[in-house]
Design a protein around this motif. Sequence first.
Motif, PDB file in Angstrom:
ATOM      1  N   GLY A 166       0.760  -1.206   0.043  1.00  0.00           N
ATOM      2  CA  GLY A 166      -0.015   0.105  -0.056  1.00  0.00           C
ATOM      3  C   GLY A 166       0.893   1.449   0.194  1.00  0.00           C
ATOM      4  N   ALA A 167       1.973   1.187   0.669  1.00  0.00           N
ATOM      5  CA  ALA A 167       2.868   2.623   0.858  1.00  0.00           C
ATOM      6  C   ALA A 167       3.291   2.540  -0.324  1.00  0.00           C
ATOM      7  N   ASP A 169      -6.808   7.073  -1.652  1.00  0.00           N
ATOM      8  CA  ASP A 169      -6.014   5.941  -1.163  1.00  0.00           C
ATOM      9  C   ASP A 169      -7.152   4.977  -0.835  1.00  0.00           C
ATOM     10  N   GLN A 212      -7.281   0.288   1.739  1.00  0.00           N
ATOM     11  CA  GLN A 212      -8.214  -0.289   2.578  1.00  0.00           C
ATOM     12  C   GLN A 212      -9.650  -0.487   2.273  1.00  0.00           C
TER      13      GLN A 212
HETATM   14  C1  PLP Z   1      -5.529   3.481   3.866  1.00  0.00           C
HETATM   15  C2  PLP Z   1      -4.083   2.791   3.866  1.00  0.00           C
HETATM   16  N1  PLP Z   1      -3.087   3.183   2.945  1.00  0.00           N
HETATM   17  C3  PLP Z   1      -1.629   2.744   2.973  1.00  0.00           C
HETATM   18  C4  PLP Z   1      -1.625   1.704   4.048  1.00  0.00           C
HETATM   19  C5  PLP Z   1      -0.099   0.983   4.011  1.00  0.00           C
HETATM   20  O1  PLP Z   1      -0.176  -0.113   3.294  1.00  0.00           O
HETATM   21  P1  PLP Z   1       1.168  -1.126   3.444  1.00  0.00           P
HETATM   22  O2  PLP Z   1       1.264  -1.622   4.939  1.00  0.00           O
HETATM   23  O3  PLP Z   1       0.835  -2.211   2.431  1.00  0.00           O
HETATM   24  O4  PLP Z   1       2.248  -0.356   2.993  1.00  0.00           O
HETATM   25  C6  PLP Z   1      -2.633   1.314   4.839  1.00  0.00           C
HETATM   26  C7  PLP Z   1      -2.360   0.118   5.897  1.00  0.00           C
HETATM   27  O5  PLP Z   1      -3.108  -0.253   6.664  1.00  0.00           O
HETATM   28  C8  PLP Z   1      -3.673   1.747   4.604  1.00  0.00           C
HETATM   29  O6  PLP Z   1      -5.012   1.395   5.444  1.00  0.00           O
END
Ligand code: PLP
Length: 401
Positions: free
Chosen positions: A109-110, A227, A230
């Motif tokens: 996600g990041a 984003d 989730q």
């Molecule tokens: C809305 C949102 N964005 C980004 C992330 C980050 O994702 P990752 O942990 O896969 O890097 C999360 C993780 O919980 C999230 O809930």
Amino acid sequence: MSSAFTRIKEKEEKLLCRTYGRYPVAVCSGKGSRLYGPDGEEYVDLLSGIAVTNLGHCNEEIAEVICQQARKLVHVSNLFYQEEQLDFAEKLLGTSNGLFSKAFFCNSGAEANEAAIKIARRYTQRVKGRPAGEIITLSNAFHGRTLGTVAATGQQKFLDGFDPAAPGFRQVPWGDAGLLEEAVTENTIAVMCEVIQGEAGVRPMSQAYADAVQRICREKGLLFIVDEVQTGNCRAGRYWGYQTYNLQPDIISTSKALANGLPLGAMLTNDEVSKGFVPGSHATTFGGGALLTAVGAKVVEIMQRDRLAERSAQVGEWARQQFEAIAQKYPGTIAEVRGKGLMIGIVLAFPAREIWEGLLKKGFICNLTQDVVLRLLPALTIPKEDLAAFASALDDLLARR
Ligand SMILES: Cc1ncc(COP(=O)(O)O)c(C=O)c1O
């Protein structure tokens, strides 16, 4: 505590960096909405990773694709064309009903948010010919833990000790369109937000606020980034969270449930904004590997075939009604039940740790966030009986309080 659990816990303390506050649970296998511990414990999993195993643990069809693809091709560099990526891209982009036409694949996600931030910056600078500028994010956001996304997240507790924070972000309070509008300057290039804040305790935008954020982006010529890490992949009752608000963002990021537990992320955008990336602008070794994208394609296929967005909306609504009924039965215990689809927050009127622990002892795994919010992100395939059993356990704990 079981001896197997204690052995595992002690070993981990010796071997792993202490980054995670673990639950007092070890997991050795899973099936559907169930998880099993090393001493025969059985749990109903209402968390699904954290909104990751949307098709349930160890889904048979997914296991089959993993096995077949692992024997055919797992990985080659992104120097090569791979049809698995294209099949997945076609299916994933298809869920946007024509809004998005280009994908970039990554691993989390990041990283999906990094890609969104990078394409927004590069499109603005190299295609629009504007100088470098800021992206506005909202208070209590969560966009990830890389240096860029943790700066976008903007919460002091996640930035603590990691100075200097990456520049290029400005944060405004969630929910106030007037303050957002005032914060926009000629230096602003985009707004990035979650339509339902997850880590902040399942906080959905109001329709009016969501409309205002999009309107401000359009009127001020800003890119609108949502984003969906989730909220995406049928979690909130439509394929994408933005669809539940009838919005039309320019860029979305997604990950978590994309490959039902394998590390896959994506940034989706339209033809125009995609001009921001040219060969060499952005890359990642594992992004969109054949095994991951073969699984991703199967996930989209199953979600659509089994109408899991609709199921998420219906079962989520039904579950919220059960929790509302408990709130009525015990006034002063549940302050609010909120969310969309199977992204549910039960907000208690008091610190909820004891209730959360009580639920765990009864064999129900959910998440406690912001001290008072029981966050439920069950598999979209969860049997209603499991949610009913959870409601009854919660009822019992609140009755005895
Ligand atoms: C809305 C949102 N964005 C980004 C992330 C980050 O994702 P990752 O942990 O896969 O890097 C999360 C993780 O919980 C999230 O809930």
